[in-house]
Design a protein around this motif. Structure first.
Motif, PDB file in Angstrom:
ATOM      1  N   ARG A   1      -6.612   6.786   7.414  1.00  0.00           N
ATOM      2  CA  ARG A   1      -7.403   5.589   7.706  1.00  0.00           C
ATOM      3  C   ARG A   1      -7.085   4.465   6.723  1.00  0.00           C
ATOM      4  O   ARG A   1      -7.030   3.295   7.101  1.00  0.00           O
ATOM      5  N   THR A   2      -6.879   4.799   5.449  1.00  0.00           N
ATOM      6  CA  THR A   2      -6.611   3.746   4.467  1.00  0.00           C
ATOM      7  C   THR A   2      -5.316   3.010   4.783  1.00  0.00           C
ATOM      8  O   THR A   2      -5.216   1.796   4.557  1.00  0.00           O
ATOM      9  N   VAL A   3      -4.339   3.716   5.303  1.00  0.00           N
ATOM     10  CA  VAL A   3      -3.089   3.052   5.701  1.00  0.00           C
ATOM     11  C   VAL A   3      -3.356   2.061   6.832  1.00  0.00           C
ATOM     12  O   VAL A   3      -2.862   0.928   6.814  1.00  0.00           O
TER      13      VAL A   3
ATOM     14  N   TYR B   1       0.845  -1.200   0.000  1.00  0.00           N
ATOM     15  CA  TYR B   1       0.000   0.000   0.000  1.00  0.00           C
ATOM     16  C   TYR B   1       0.878   1.246   0.000  1.00  0.00           C
ATOM     17  O   TYR B   1       1.851   1.331   0.754  1.00  0.00           O
ATOM     18  N   VAL B   2       0.513   2.215  -0.819  1.00  0.00           N
ATOM     19  CA  VAL B   2       1.306   3.434  -0.988  1.00  0.00           C
ATOM     20  C   VAL B   2       0.435   4.658  -0.735  1.00  0.00           C
ATOM     21  O   VAL B   2      -0.663   4.772  -1.286  1.00  0.00           O
ATOM     22  N   LEU B   3       0.919   5.585   0.087  1.00  0.00           N
ATOM     23  CA  LEU B   3       0.243   6.874   0.267  1.00  0.00           C
ATOM     24  C   LEU B   3       1.304   7.968   0.305  1.00  0.00           C
ATOM     25  O   LEU B   3       1.894   8.227   1.346  1.00  0.00           O
ATOM     26  N   PRO B   4       1.556   8.626  -0.836  1.00  0.00           N
ATOM     27  CA  PRO B   4       2.591   9.670  -0.880  1.00  0.00           C
ATOM     28  C   PRO B   4       2.053  11.054  -0.485  1.00  0.00           C
ATOM     29  O   PRO B   4       2.417  12.070  -1.068  1.00  0.00           O
ATOM     30  N   SER B   5       1.177  11.094   0.508  1.00  0.00           N
ATOM     31  CA  SER B   5       0.475  12.319   0.886  1.00  0.00           C
ATOM     32  C   SER B   5       1.423  13.375   1.451  1.00  0.00           C
ATOM     33  O   SER B   5       2.469  13.062   2.021  1.00  0.00           O
TER      34      SER B   5
ATOM     35  N   ARG C   1       3.897   9.630   9.036  1.00  0.00           N
ATOM     36  CA  ARG C   1       5.102   9.021   9.633  1.00  0.00           C
ATOM     37  C   ARG C   1       4.790   8.200  10.879  1.00  0.00           C
ATOM     38  O   ARG C   1       5.540   7.299  11.224  1.00  0.00           O
ATOM     39  N   GLU C   2       3.663   8.507  11.557  1.00  0.00           N
ATOM     40  CA  GLU C   2       3.322   7.764  12.763  1.00  0.00           C
ATOM     41  C   GLU C   2       2.955   6.310  12.471  1.00  0.00           C
ATOM     42  O   GLU C   2       2.983   5.459  13.362  1.00  0.00           O
ATOM     43  N   THR C   3       2.587   6.003  11.223  1.00  0.00           N
ATOM     44  CA  THR C   3       2.081   4.667  10.909  1.00  0.00           C
ATOM     45  C   THR C   3       3.180   3.676  10.518  1.00  0.00           C
ATOM     46  O   THR C   3       2.927   2.472  10.492  1.00  0.00           O
ATOM     47  N   VAL C   4       4.364   4.179  10.210  1.00  0.00           N
ATOM     48  CA  VAL C   4       5.430   3.312   9.695  1.00  0.00           C
ATOM     49  C   VAL C   4       6.680   3.415  10.556  1.00  0.00           C
ATOM     50  O   VAL C   4       7.158   4.513  10.853  1.00  0.00           O
ATOM     51  N   VAL C   5       7.185   2.251  10.959  1.00  0.00           N
ATOM     52  CA  VAL C   5       8.529   2.170  11.524  1.00  0.00           C
ATOM     53  C   VAL C   5       9.435   1.834  10.341  1.00  0.00           C
ATOM     54  O   VAL C   5       9.399   0.717   9.815  1.00  0.00           O
ATOM     55  N   ASP C   6      10.200   2.812   9.903  1.00  0.00           N
ATOM     56  CA  ASP C   6      10.956   2.675   8.660  1.00  0.00           C
ATOM     57  C   ASP C   6      11.861   1.446   8.686  1.00  0.00           C
ATOM     58  O   ASP C   6      12.660   1.256   9.614  1.00  0.00           O
ATOM     59  N   GLY C   7      11.693   0.597   7.677  1.00  0.00           N
ATOM     60  CA  GLY C   7      12.473  -0.619   7.591  1.00  0.00           C
ATOM     61  C   GLY C   7      11.851  -1.808   8.294  1.00  0.00           C
ATOM     62  O   GLY C   7      12.334  -2.933   8.157  1.00  0.00           O
TER      63      GLY C   7
END
Length: 380
Positions: free
Chosen positions: A294-296, A283-287, A315-321
């Motif tokens: 919500r979609t993420v 899933y990609v969201l380049p917002s 940025r809160e939804t992803v722990v990079d890596g």
């Protein structure tokens, strides 16, 4: 006891606040909903009434800044609120927060809450450029007037709260609380296997679900797709959404061009996004900025790796890596680089998707998010 919620878009009451209202109703509260354009959403209107809620039509232009129309909105809401005499009012999105909060204050509602779900066009480029347009100054001034009359303000990420404080839109007189977005009902979004190709290997396909606005990163998604298709024509890029009435909306011509070039598979607006997520592996969201997307959260709950921007709310939804990758806003090059990691190593999609599900369960479960909000509002 009476609880009133004010929305600018009736379907969002079901999709984003449905579980919250259900929990409040279970506490014995009578539920009232104020929203415009009820005739356009007859099915949602009926569904909400079947739950035992009362739905009231209000005149409201979702976009535009006609002062006469907005005053009409304010006074209509005040009249309804005065009649139903709620003990609590919760307003979300820009016009309900501004005019709904002011109307509740004029109607002497004891407890008035504002929920800032995202900042949108009125805050575009404010941080980057420092200056503000006349329109932005007007909107920000109205926000300030509403929030000073709020009992408490909820924000869906710490960056939005910090910006409101920086712009002096919220002061110490109004308590502010950060919640983990709108949450996601993880029991409705079960993990599904990643799609496979004809050789039973993971099929790499990227999905974006959004209103088709420039600041959702739709153009960057299409540009990245065009680049990758040159070397990997088998990779799929799926787009779900619709062109909204918004100054930042992409044009129909742009969308038609992407589809004609076979850069994008356009699936239109879907009432249920789960089949689209199931058919995609990342899933990609380049917002450019979100409240909490919500979609993420829905894609994470279904076990999908995420590529999104290192931007407020995202940025809160992803722990990079770990469960995906963060890329700079507007950077097509970085977006392509992140996508190629999955193309080169498809097993990453499965590994990171599992981590996404874990984060969705521990941080974004809708029942925990709603419990936090209800506690802060003094409902439990």
């Amino acid at each position: 006891m009476v609880f009133c919620i004010i929305s600018s878009y009736l379907p969002s009451v079901l999709n984003f606040r449905g579980k919250l209202l259900e929990a409040i109703h279970a506490q014995g509260f009578e539920i009232h909903i104020l929203s415009p354009d009820l005739e356009q959403f007859a099915a949602e209107h009926k569904q909400l009434e079947n739950f035992g809620y009362y739905v009231h039509a209000i005149p409201m232009q979702r976009t535009g800044t006609n002062p006469i129309a907005d005053l009409k909105t304010l006074w209509a809401m005040r009249a309804i609120i005065t009649k139903i005499k709620p003990d609590y009012v919760l307003a979300y999105t820009i016009k309900p927060v501004i005019y709904g909060t002011l109307a509740a204050w004029l109607a002497k509602v004891p407890q008035r809450f504002a929920l800032i779900t995202g900042l949108g066009y009125a805050f575009q480029n404010v941080e980057a450029e420092g200056g503000r347009s006349i329109f932005q100054k007007l909107v920000h001034g109205l926000y300030r007037q509403a929030l000073v009359r709020s009992s408490k303000a909820f924000f869906q990420n710490p960056d939005d709260l910090a910006l409101f404080k920086q712009l002096n839109l919220i002061t110490q007189a109004t308590p502010a609380v950060v919640v983990n977005g709108s949450g996601v009902n993880v029991s409705d979004f079960n993990v599904v296997p990643l799609p496979l190709d004809n050789t039973h290997q993971i099929r790499i396909s990227f999905l974006l679900i959004a209103r088709l606005l420039g600041d959702k990163g739709v153009r960057e998604f299409a540009a990245a797709a065009a680049i990758i298709k040159q070397s990997n024509p088998e990779v799929e890029f799926n787009l779900v959404g619709w062109i909204d009435e918004n100054p930042a909306a992409i044009s129909q011509h742009e969308l038609d061009h992407w589809v004609a070039d076979k850069t994008i598979n356009y699936w239109g607006k879907l009432s249920d996004v789960r089949p689209a997520i199931a058919e995609s592996s990342i899933y990609v969201l380049p917002s450019y900025r979100e409240g909490t997307p919500r979609t993420v959260l829905e894609a994470m709950a279904m076990g999908r790796a995420i590529i999104t921007t290192d931007a407020p709310g995202c940025r809160e939804t992803v722990v990079d890596g770990e469960n995906g990758y963060l890329v700079p806003v507007k950077s097509v090059e970085s977006l392509v680089e992140a996508m190629r990691k999955f193309i080169d190593d498809p097993e990453l999609a499965e590994k990171m998707g599992q981590r996404s599900r874990e984060i969705a369960l521990t941080k974004y479960d809708v029942h925990e998010v709603n419990k936090h909000m209800m506690t802060e509002m003094g409902l439990i």
